[in-house]
Design an enzyme around this catalytic site. Structure first.
Site, short mmCIF file in Angstrom:
data_model
loop_
_atom_site.label_atom_id
_atom_site.label_comp_id
_atom_site.label_asym_id
_atom_site.label_seq_id
_atom_site.Cartn_x
_atom_site.Cartn_y
_atom_site.Cartn_z
N GLU A 275 -9.06 -1.90 -8.57
CA GLU A 275 -8.39 -1.22 -7.45
C GLU A 275 -8.83 0.23 -7.39
O GLU A 275 -8.89 0.91 -8.42
CB GLU A 275 -6.86 -1.17 -7.66
CG GLU A 275 -6.13 -2.46 -7.53
CD GLU A 275 -4.63 -2.24 -7.76
OE1 GLU A 275 -4.11 -1.15 -7.43
OE2 GLU A 275 -3.98 -3.15 -8.29
N PHE B 160 2.16 2.92 4.32
CA PHE B 160 1.29 4.06 4.69
C PHE B 160 0.12 4.23 3.71
O PHE B 160 -0.53 5.27 3.69
CB PHE B 160 2.11 5.34 4.81
CG PHE B 160 3.11 5.26 5.93
CD1 PHE B 160 2.70 4.98 7.23
CD2 PHE B 160 4.47 5.41 5.68
CE1 PHE B 160 3.62 4.86 8.26
CE2 PHE B 160 5.40 5.30 6.70
CZ PHE B 160 4.98 5.03 8.01
N HIS B 161 -0.13 3.20 2.90
CA HIS B 161 -1.28 3.24 2.00
C HIS B 161 -2.50 2.75 2.76
O HIS B 161 -2.43 1.78 3.51
CB HIS B 161 -0.99 2.31 0.81
CG HIS B 161 -1.88 2.50 -0.37
ND1 HIS B 161 -3.23 2.19 -0.36
CD2 HIS B 161 -1.62 2.97 -1.62
CE1 HIS B 161 -3.74 2.46 -1.55
NE2 HIS B 161 -2.78 2.94 -2.33
N GLU C 142 -0.79 -4.06 -13.86
CA GLU C 142 -0.63 -2.72 -14.45
C GLU C 142 0.52 -2.66 -15.46
O GLU C 142 1.50 -1.93 -15.27
CB GLU C 142 -0.44 -1.67 -13.35
CG GLU C 142 -1.70 -1.47 -12.54
CD GLU C 142 -1.54 -0.45 -11.42
OE1 GLU C 142 -0.40 -0.08 -11.09
OE2 GLU C 142 -2.57 -0.03 -10.88
C1 GLA Z 1 -1.23 0.27 -8.02
C2 GLA Z 1 -0.82 -1.17 -7.85
C3 GLA Z 1 -0.99 -1.69 -6.48
C4 GLA Z 1 -0.58 -0.66 -5.46
C5 GLA Z 1 -1.39 0.59 -5.68
C6 GLA Z 1 -1.12 1.66 -4.65
O1 GLA Z 1 -2.51 0.42 -8.43
O2 GLA Z 1 -1.46 -2.04 -8.75
O3 GLA Z 1 -0.19 -2.85 -6.35
O4 GLA Z 1 0.76 -0.38 -5.60
O5 GLA Z 1 -1.07 1.11 -6.93
O6 GLA Z 1 -1.91 2.79 -4.87
#
Ligand code: GLA
Length: 687
Positions: A330, A380-381, A171
């Site tokens: 993702e 907590f994700h 990202e």
């Molecule tokens: C981003 C990141 C991941 C993670 C998610 C959590 O998309 O790429 O590593 O941190 O957020 O939602």
């Protein structure tokens, strides 16, 4: 149901090496899986992971994204043993690997040696390590270290049989994009010297005659650091362009190493095209540089009808990919951990989310992450395998979704059929967001969201396009908000209308050029001729003040903005009934050549926008689609046929017409004439 083919949907013929790299290697169908961080677990757990991945229908996982400190334990000292064992284990289990270059988190030893590579904010604060993404992208030490670890990985795993694709960094652009340190300042000046032939040209482009900001030497130019009051807008806009370019250069640096040492394996990085999630990259430029366009998308859990934002992000991603299939790298199975209130997904919502991305061109659905972490900031994700384990709703839905994605294998490589284009330009957005605009309620993103939602509610599938792109294949082009418009874009839109297109433009568009300088003459300088009008004066409205428009089919309501529009060839359609501009045209239509150009000079509410869009669509010859509200119907077309995706976001069962007979792929049933889509359900018909 009528879904006219508005674009060439012939699948690209596999040709040269670049074309071969357009899809993950060795993946027979759609991708299903997620980020996998096995370094957080003892190796005994890995065997169980692979067993459960197979149970869930996982076909690919992303690994190594945050592993630099574990792979290069000290400068130049490597420990690849654990990754060797992991890749072999995944390979034995038939799971393909999307291998990360871990360059988003340099190890602690790196920062000890190179504290200057930590990024500095606009306010002059140097951010610390100990989180992630603390990088000055102009730092030569960072660039060298990133290239070195990438090279080591490429040499070691470039032809590993499990390797499907490379995942560079993570990202780009979040959580930090720009660094305002002195090294970045020097880098900015080098970038400016390439953009402008000499200082005179820069002084003119930046309008430095204003407030005595003239530069007499390149060395005097700095990043737009915190200033006492509003800074130079053209400088800030160039800085935003430089930032996107600087990050893209670092992506290319890694990508080129991978292409050289691991030929034939596609290279990607995960974008965040949702306009709320990453603002700092010009994805039109980035989309051209990756082999596969990949995206991450997270719902804003509390936002009403957030599935529309999801569809918009998917359409924008596909458009950045030039219409080719892309990959959702993702999203989440349930709650995230970083919103104020992290609401769980409703039963069935995860499947609707995943399958909507696939409907809109993704050749797979991947998650963050495979197994929920026990420690760290993201514990907590949600995950595919939650803390609750396999005796849980999420796990059961993950397994069911794996089967659904598995049943959709033949969709791969097919292309989405679209009805219209929406013009979007990150550079215009950056320019409009700068300070001291006529109203704080001018918000290009909100405009884009509203116009997209209006099209979505009319069951139109839209592509996004750059303002200078070829628009000739589209019967309708929407321009919600393009404050900045180049001469080339202006000529492009004129040609589009003259040759028969229908154009609809939102307020405060076509105002400035690429340097944020107002186009000469009355507003909107870049669009006056095509719209057949001038705007004598802007009339922003006080907060909370609504106004009325009168016209065909009754009054409309608008807020926040109005304009003194003077028709000069355009026909008024709706007129301001009250407010400062009462009596002036509010919505106009200009017949030009074989086409027409509409202008909407205010911010209409949802019903108003729908009424105007209805007229605009009729002008463009687009049919009304009699489909239930909140039922989304999208088509993909490929060599193996047509696929109609129907996603029912509503709480009521829906019945929709089918253009023929076919096989419903998720239930395996034959269907014809009509298709029943249960409340909250998804159906995919291979016609
Ligand atoms: C981003 C990141 C991941 C993670 C998610 C959590 O998309 O790429 O590593 O941190 O957020 O939602």
């Amino acid at each position: 149901m009528d879904h006219p083919l508005t674009r060439d949907t012939t699948p690209a013929v596999a040709a040269g090496p670049a074309e071969r790299r357009r899809r993950p290697v060795g993946l027979p169908a759609l991708a299903y899986g997620g980020d996998y961080n096995p370094e957080q677990w003892p190796e005994e757990v890995w065997e169980e992971d692979v067993r459960l991945m197979r149970e869930a229908g996982v076909t690919m996982v992303s690994v190594g994204i945050f592993s630099w400190a574990l792979l290069e334990t000290a400068p130049g000292e490597y420990d690849f043993g654990w990754l060797d064992r992991l890749l072999d284990l995944l390979h034995a289990g038939g799971i393909r690997v999307d291998l990360g270059t871990p360059t988003v988190v340099p190890p602690a030893w790196f920062y000890r040696r190179h504290p200057e590579a930590l990024p500095v904010t606009r306010e002059g604060v140097r951010l610390e390590a100990g989180s992630r993404g603390a990088i000055c992208h102009s730092s030569p030490a960072y660039q060298d270290a990133a290239a070195a670890i990438t090279e080591q990985l490429a040499r070691r795993y470039g032809d590993h049989p499990a390797l499907a694709m490379w995942h560079v960094h993570n990202e780009y652009g979040v959580p930090v994009s720009a660094c305002y340190c002195d090294t970045s300042a020097e880098h900015f000046r080098r970038w400016l010297r390439r953009r402008y032939t000499d200082l005179d040209e820069l002084n003119e482009a930046w309008g430095t005659a204003f407030w005595g900001q003239r530069y007499g030497a390149w060395e005097e130019i700095r990043p737009p650091r915190l200033t006492p009051t509003a800074g130079n807008p053209a400088q800030q806009l160039d800085w935003a362009r430089f930032t996107s370019d600087a990050l893209l250069d670092n992506f290319r640096r890694e990508r080129d190493v991978l292409h050289r040492l691991s030929p034939g394996i596609p290279v990607t990085t995960n974008f965040m095209t949702a306009l709320s999630q990453c603002e700092s990259l010009d994805y039109w430029a980035w989309g051209r540089e990756v082999d596969i366009v990949a995206n991450d998308h997270y719902l804003v859990a509390e936002a009403p009808r957030n599935h529309i934002n999801l569809a918009m992000s998917a359409d924008l991603t596909r458009s950045v990919a030039g219409g080719r299939p892309w990959l959702l790298l993702e999203h989440s199975t349930g709650a995230v951990n970083w919103q104020p209130r992290n609401l769980p997904k409703q039963p069935g919502e995860m499947a609707r989310n995943s399958l909507t991305h696939i409907a809109r061109g993704s050749d797979g659905a991947m998650f963050f992450q495979w197994r929920a972490s026990r420690y760290g900031a993201e514990k907590f994700h949600s995950a595919m395998l939650p803390h609750a384990g396999t005796d849980s709703r999420i796990w059961r839905e993950v397994v069911a979704l794996g089967a659904s994605v598995g049943a959709l294998g033949s969709v791969r490589d097919s292309r989405v059929v679209s009805d219209a284009a929406v013009l979007w330009d990150w550079q215009s957005w950056w320019a409009q967001k700068l300070e001291w605009r006529p109203s704080v309620e001018l918000d290009a993103r909100a405009q884009a969201d509203a116009w997209y939602a209006a099209a979505w509610d009319r069951h139109l599938t839209v592509d996004f396009a750059h303002p200078e792109a070829d628009l000739s294949g589209y019967p309708l082009v929407l321009v919600p908000a393009l404050y900045l418009m180049t001469g080339a874009a202006s000529r492009n839109l004129r040609r589009y209308v003259e040759t028969g297109g229908t154009l609809a433009v939102g307020h405060f568009s076509g105002i400035v050029d690429e340097h944020d300088t107002v186009h000469p003459g009355p507003y909107p300088g870049a669009l006056r001729d095509v719209l057949g009008l001038t705007v004598e004066e802007f009339a922003p409205l006080p907060a909370g003040r609504g106004i009325r428009l009168t016209g065909p089919g009754g009054d409309l309501t608008a807020a926040s903005w109005s304009e003194f529009v003077v028709a000069r060839g355009a026909d008024p359609q709706w007129t301001y009934a009250d407010g400062p501009t009462a009596g002036h045209p509010a919505v106009t239509r200009h017949a030009l050549g074989g086409g027409s150009a509409w202008y909407v000079s205010t911010r209409l509410d949802e019903a108003g926008l729908d009424a105007v869009l209805g007229r605009v669509c009729a002008d463009a010859g687009l049919p009304e689609r009699a489909l239930p509200r909140d039922v989304e119907v999208v088509e993909r077309v490929g060599e193996l046929g047509r696929y109609l995706f129907a996603v029912n976001h509503s709480g009521t069962d829906a019945r929709i017409p089918l253009p023929g007979d076919g096989m419903e792929l998720l239930t395996g049933l034959l269907v014809g004439g009509v298709l029943d889509v249960p409340a909250g359900g998804v159906r995919v018909v291979h016609l």
